[in-house]
Design a protein around this motif. Sequence first.
Motif, mmCIF file in Angstrom:
data_model
loop_
_atom_site.group_PDB
_atom_site.id
_atom_site.type_symbol
_atom_site.label_atom_id
_atom_site.label_comp_id
_atom_site.label_asym_id
_atom_site.label_seq_id
_atom_site.Cartn_x
_atom_site.Cartn_y
_atom_site.Cartn_z
ATOM 1 N N ASP A 1 -4.794 -12.616 9.813
ATOM 2 C CA ASP A 1 -6.120 -12.273 9.046
ATOM 3 C C ASP A 1 -7.015 -13.665 8.875
ATOM 4 O OD1 ASP A 1 -7.864 -10.835 7.451
ATOM 5 O OD2 ASP A 1 -7.322 -12.017 5.995
ATOM 6 N N GLU A 2 -6.313 -14.637 9.293
ATOM 7 C CA GLU A 2 -7.160 -16.133 9.008
ATOM 8 C C GLU A 2 -7.637 -16.524 10.327
ATOM 9 O OE1 GLU A 2 -7.133 -17.805 6.215
ATOM 10 O OE2 GLU A 2 -5.922 -16.274 5.073
ATOM 11 N N ASP B 1 -5.778 -1.451 12.901
ATOM 12 C CA ASP B 1 -6.674 -1.320 11.743
ATOM 13 C C ASP B 1 -6.359 -2.151 10.629
ATOM 14 O OD1 ASP B 1 -8.067 -0.268 9.487
ATOM 15 O OD2 ASP B 1 -8.578 1.846 10.683
ATOM 16 N N GLU B 2 -7.134 -2.752 10.025
ATOM 17 C CA GLU B 2 -6.821 -3.612 8.781
ATOM 18 C C GLU B 2 -6.450 -2.970 7.508
ATOM 19 O OE1 GLU B 2 -10.868 -5.285 6.533
ATOM 20 O OE2 GLU B 2 -9.862 -6.630 7.812
ATOM 21 N N GLY B 3 -6.928 -1.815 7.595
ATOM 22 C CA GLY B 3 -6.526 -0.768 6.516
ATOM 23 C C GLY B 3 -4.912 -0.791 6.213
ATOM 24 N N PHE C 1 -1.058 -5.002 1.163
ATOM 25 C CA PHE C 1 -0.350 -6.291 1.203
ATOM 26 C C PHE C 1 -0.754 -7.500 0.525
ATOM 27 C CE2 PHE C 1 1.778 -3.345 4.365
ATOM 28 C CZ PHE C 1 3.010 -3.442 3.894
ATOM 29 N N TRP C 2 -2.224 -7.578 0.934
ATOM 30 C CA TRP C 2 -2.862 -8.627 0.924
ATOM 31 C C TRP C 2 -3.433 -9.042 -0.786
ATOM 32 C CZ3 TRP C 2 -6.476 -7.856 5.601
ATOM 33 C CH2 TRP C 2 -5.688 -8.229 6.803
ATOM 34 N N HIS D 1 -8.730 -0.107 -5.904
ATOM 35 C CA HIS D 1 -9.668 0.315 -4.702
ATOM 36 C C HIS D 1 -9.186 0.361 -3.599
ATOM 37 C CE1 HIS D 1 -13.697 1.029 -2.967
ATOM 38 N NE2 HIS D 1 -13.243 -0.071 -2.041
ATOM 39 N N GLU D 2 -8.414 -0.699 -3.228
ATOM 40 C CA GLU D 2 -7.533 -0.596 -1.910
ATOM 41 C C GLU D 2 -6.516 0.558 -1.835
ATOM 42 O OE1 GLU D 2 -8.177 -2.456 0.648
ATOM 43 O OE2 GLU D 2 -9.609 -3.766 -0.738
#
Length: 523
Positions: A342-343, A388-390, A395-396, A411-412
């Motif tokens: 993700d970075e 898919d980042e979903g 976790f994040w 919300h997540e």
Amino acid sequence: MQWTRQRDMVRPINDNVPCIGNNGLLGFDPHVYTSGRWLRNDKCQRQLRQINVNFHKLCQKIVDLFNGEKSIKDCEKKEGGFNRVFIFTMDDNSRVVARLPFPLAGPAKLATASEVATIQYLQRKTSIPIPKILDWSDDAANSIGSEYIIMNHAAGIQLHQKWPYMSGDQKVRCIDAIYRKLGEMADVNFPAYGSLYFSTAPLEPASRLPLDEGFCVGPHCGTRYWSCGDHRLGDTGLTIGAFSDGLVDAGLSRIPPRDSQLPNRPPYHGSVQTHLDLLKQGRAVLHAMSADSRVQDAASPTLFHPDLHKRNIFVSDNDPSIITAIIDWQSSSIEPAFWYADEVPDFATCAPSTSSALRVHDGELCKKAYEACTQFLVPKLALPRLMDEGMFRPFWYCYRTWKDGVVAFRHELIETSKDWRALGFGGPCPFALPTPEELALHRKEYKFFEAAQNLKHDLSSLLDCASDGWVPPDNWEAAKTENKAMFKGMLQAILENKDPDDDEPIRDEKNLRDIWPFDLPGE
């Protein structure tokens, strides 16, 4: 990470004292943070960066490393988010770096021991150029009074200094060279998540997992498991399920035992019990997601650089495609591959230079080079980037609910529950969707949360400060004045708006103060 520089010519007082300056005094204070101020909690922020170092002993240590055959003629003080660095120039113009951790950098003993072990592990296993460690100590009771790492200065020139003058082709070749080196590290397989240590480190037997050549995987010492004076260490995790438990436990550890309404705590923050209940539900969701084979494939235990940006990369001044050093390995750890995927480093999102206006846009060129290098040279990171980042967002965010407010993680979970089938997860989602009434309240709170995040982003840009309010010393007074003026101007606009939209979350002075990210008069 912002770095500023202060310099002082260091002269010996006598034959036995190697490097204290004029009349025994330094031109800079080695103990206190002087590189910036904060628009929020300034006093606390600076206290967290104070180090009670015996600078005289540190200088003597530097000279002793060379058996007295060299003396110190110059010293630079640099400060980052988690360390104070002293760069000593010797009388033969060679340079030596001493890095001392700030108290907020995590459990300093373990963080120092892990950084040294990580560097030496990589020097044995890869060809990544990392400066040689000359001496180190993870015992703050030493004569210097702080944990420290002393190492050779990196060869070459910092990439951020070279970057504006590089052609597009040079930038592409540089990115390729970076990932060819770091790909060697990502290719190493590990049996668990955590931090690297020497096998002789004083760890609990249950918290270590032996590796070869005198190393082991031990407790994670990253800042997400630690906060402001309390040691909250993540145990070694053998599976992604155990890793997710560690994240939830870190989130729980930050929740105070009793609820207290902090000044100007926004309404979306949530009570202690609300946080506890949500993290319990979140744990069940993460367990269900961790059982999916696709998540497991994207969660391969991976060691990678934790802060891969131009300031931490050194290149040859003559040929910037030659990487001469990669520095700042503090908090390096073995994480799920999707954590690093993700970075995006700053050299992959840079603005184009004016000289490239008639050629391919530099930013797009660098982005394409980054994506291609990740795909072919670091496939462990490429896999989750294609997903898919979903599948990873819960976790994040789960470990930081008390910092962000309960509404962010809720919300997540809501979005994950709604997309559960579309994401390909089997069975029912463990998080039940809220009732229509609860969902309406959540949407109202989430708009408030979004307004707070947008306000922080916009103010940081307008005040030319970091998101936490950090400003250089020269900008401090002006930034404080402008911060107050912006608040007054925005408040006046809100009070003069007699007919706000129904979905406008900021309606009065209390609402504005609740989300204002920086300190204000009377607070």
